[in-house]
Write a protein that holds these residues in place. Structure first.
Motif, PDB file in Angstrom:
ATOM      1  N   SER A  82       0.858  -1.198   0.000  1.00 52.15           N
ATOM      2  CA  SER A  82       0.000   0.000   0.000  1.00 52.15           C
ATOM      3  C   SER A  82       0.890   1.243   0.000  1.00 52.15           C
ATOM      4  N   SER A  83       1.601   1.430   1.098  1.00 54.81           N
ATOM      5  CA  SER A  83       2.545   2.558   1.193  1.00 54.81           C
ATOM      6  C   SER A  83       3.764   2.061   1.965  1.00 54.81           C
ATOM      7  N   THR A  84       4.931   2.194   1.373  1.00 54.44           N
ATOM      8  CA  THR A  84       6.138   1.708   2.070  1.00 54.44           C
ATOM      9  C   THR A  84       6.342   2.476   3.386  1.00 54.44           C
ATOM     10  N   ASN A  85       5.891   3.738   3.444  1.00 54.76           N
ATOM     11  CA  ASN A  85       6.037   4.503   4.698  1.00 54.76           C
ATOM     12  C   ASN A  85       5.165   3.912   5.809  1.00 54.76           C
ATOM     13  N   ASN A 137       5.539  -1.739  -6.943  1.00 54.71           N
ATOM     14  CA  ASN A 137       4.089  -1.618  -7.134  1.00 54.71           C
ATOM     15  C   ASN A 137       3.433  -1.107  -5.849  1.00 54.71           C
ATOM     16  N   GLN A 138       3.480   0.194  -5.674  1.00 50.60           N
ATOM     17  CA  GLN A 138       2.870   0.816  -4.493  1.00 50.60           C
ATOM     18  C   GLN A 138       1.457   1.277  -4.878  1.00 50.60           C
ATOM     19  N   THR A 139       0.472   0.852  -4.105  1.00 50.43           N
ATOM     20  CA  THR A 139      -0.917   1.092  -4.519  1.00 50.43           C
ATOM     21  C   THR A 139      -1.591   2.272  -3.814  1.00 50.43           C
ATOM     22  N   GLY A 154       0.230   5.209  -2.366  1.00 46.31           N
ATOM     23  CA  GLY A 154       1.345   6.079  -1.997  1.00 46.31           C
ATOM     24  C   GLY A 154       0.859   7.407  -1.432  1.00 46.31           C
ATOM     25  N   ARG A 155       1.547   7.863  -0.418  1.00 48.20           N
ATOM     26  CA  ARG A 155       1.204   9.153   0.200  1.00 48.20           C
ATOM     27  C   ARG A 155       2.258  10.192  -0.132  1.00 48.20           C
ATOM     28  N   GLY A 156       1.780  11.404  -0.451  1.00 46.33           N
ATOM     29  CA  GLY A 156       2.701  12.507  -0.725  1.00 46.33           C
ATOM     30  C   GLY A 156       2.671  13.518   0.409  1.00 46.33           C
ATOM     31  N   GLN A 157       3.288  14.653   0.190  1.00 48.16           N
ATOM     32  CA  GLN A 157       3.301  15.697   1.222  1.00 48.16           C
ATOM     33  C   GLN A 157       1.918  16.325   1.372  1.00 48.16           C
ATOM     34  N   TYR A 158       1.647  16.837   2.545  1.00 45.95           N
ATOM     35  CA  TYR A 158       0.406  17.564   2.848  1.00 45.95           C
ATOM     36  C   TYR A 158      -0.855  16.780   2.509  1.00 45.95           C
ATOM     37  N   LYS A 190      12.146  18.796 -14.573  1.00 48.15           N
ATOM     38  CA  LYS A 190      11.016  17.943 -14.167  1.00 48.15           C
ATOM     39  C   LYS A 190      11.326  17.266 -12.830  1.00 48.15           C
ATOM     40  N   LYS A 191      10.263  17.093 -12.017  1.00 48.07           N
ATOM     41  CA  LYS A 191      10.436  16.419 -10.725  1.00 48.07           C
ATOM     42  C   LYS A 191      10.520  14.917 -10.963  1.00 48.07           C
ATOM     43  N   ILE A 192      11.631  14.327 -10.545  1.00 52.46           N
ATOM     44  CA  ILE A 192      11.793  12.886 -10.752  1.00 52.46           C
ATOM     45  C   ILE A 192      11.722  12.106  -9.430  1.00 52.46           C
TER      46      ILE A 192
HETATM   47  O1  LIG Z   1       4.601  14.707  -2.234  1.00 54.34           O
HETATM   48  C1  LIG Z   1       5.767  14.332  -2.447  1.00 54.34           C
HETATM   49  O2  LIG Z   1       6.487  14.875  -3.289  1.00 54.34           O
HETATM   50  C2  LIG Z   1       6.328  13.203  -1.642  1.00 54.34           C
HETATM   51  C3  LIG Z   1       6.055  11.863  -2.268  1.00 54.34           C
HETATM   52  C4  LIG Z   1       6.622  10.714  -1.471  1.00 54.34           C
HETATM   53  C5  LIG Z   1       6.306   9.364  -2.089  1.00 54.34           C
HETATM   54  C6  LIG Z   1       7.048   8.250  -1.423  1.00 54.34           C
HETATM   55  S1  LIG Z   1       6.953   6.746  -2.336  1.00 54.34           S
HETATM   56  C7  LIG Z   1       7.649   5.879  -1.005  1.00 54.34           C
HETATM   57  C8  LIG Z   1       7.014   6.425   0.249  1.00 54.34           C
HETATM   58  N1  LIG Z   1       5.737   5.772   0.487  1.00 54.34           N
HETATM   59  C9  LIG Z   1       4.715   6.624   0.419  1.00 54.34           C
HETATM   60  O3  LIG Z   1       3.513   6.336   0.597  1.00 54.34           O
HETATM   61  N2  LIG Z   1       5.172   7.865   0.139  1.00 54.34           N
HETATM   62  C10 LIG Z   1       6.607   7.888  -0.007  1.00 54.34           C
END
Ligand SMILES: O=C(O)CCCC[C@@H]1SC[C@@H]2NC(=O)N[C@@H]21
Length: 238
Positions: free
Chosen positions: A11-14, A35-37, A39-43, A106-108
């Motif tokens: 689901s999310s490695t974090n 294969n992360q299903t 994933g969470r980003g900032q905010y 570009k953001k990689i």
């Molecule tokens: O918003 C951003 O730019 C941060 C993104 C972070 C994504 C990574 S992928 C591995 C780890 N697991 C998550 O759910 N989020 C971080």
């Protein structure tokens, strides 16, 4: 080197790293998947990734092995990941304040660092999403991958192994705060160039000058002069 775990799907490695900390006996424990299903980003944003093309990687670092303020730890992580990618691709990789990794505009890589407590120990949970082999992104998106930006095809397994080794090594030997800030400023995206910013819904030209030891970014604005900003007080349009 710290331990490195793999899940075929996650689901999310974090989030899922916590299970592996129960077995780990090292100051550095990592988990990755292609294969992360969920994933969470900032905010609270989501982080989407195409299965089998990109790398979701999380490294849990025992906080006692680092006494740095959180934002400096963030800066250092961005510096180390930037250096790794600059060496790998032989390109001028930049850090968009505070911690996006940019290659040819570009953001990689997106980085999400959280602090959590497991089994009485405090950890920095460094989550990083690397766009490696994805070949298509929305036209208007600021995202790209190593493939779209360099034309190179990287082996995902080798990529993660080398990344993990490099990160653990660099996090075992953390330089002084001053050195981290110098390295960070040396690789800052659009430093000393005229850019357009959005501040309180208004646009203004300005020049990024430097990040300081308080976590602020100093920008020389056309109308308001040299001013410091915290994250989210200002948006760089590029
Ligand atoms: O918003 C951003 O730019 C941060 C993104 C972070 C994504 C990574 S992928 C591995 C780890 N697991 C998550 O759910 N989020 C971080």
């Amino acid at each position: 080197m710290g331990q490195l775990f793999y899940l075929k799907e996650c689901s999310s490695t974090n989030d899922e790293i916590s299970k592996f900390l129960l077995y780990g006996n090292s100051d550095f424990t990592a988990l990755h998947t292609f294969n992360q299903t969920k994933g969470r980003g900032q905010y609270g944003n989501t982080w989407a990734s195409t299965a089998g093309k990109n790398v979701a990687y999380t490294l849990a670092v025992k906080a006692q092995s680092s006494l740095l303020p959180d934002f400096i730890f963030n800066y250092y992580t961005a510096v180390v990941i930037r250096d790794f990618l600059a060496n790998l691709t032989d390109n001028d990789v930049k850090i968009k304040w505070p911690n996006d990794i940019i290659l040819r505009n570009k953001k990689i890589v997106g980085i999400l660092i959280e602090k959590k407590k497991f089994n009485q120990d405090n950890y920095f949970i460094i989550g990083a999403g690397f766009n490696v082999l994805q070949d298509h992104f929305d036209e208007i998106s600021h995202a790209g991958s190593l493939l779209t930006q360099t034309g190179q095809v990287y082996d995902l397994d080798d990529f993660v192994l080398n990344l993990h080794e490099y990160l653990c090594e660099k996090l075992k030997n953390i330089p002084s705060e001053k050195e981290i800030i110098n390295q960070f400023n040396g690789n800052l995206f659009r430093k000393d160039e005229i850019s357009v910013f959005e501040i309180e819904k208004e646009r203004q030209n300005g020049i990024i000058r430097n990040a300081d030891e308080k976590g602020e970014l100093w920008i020389e604005l056309e109308r308001d002069g040299l001013k410091p900003f915290y994250h989210k007080e200002i948006k760089l349009l590029y």
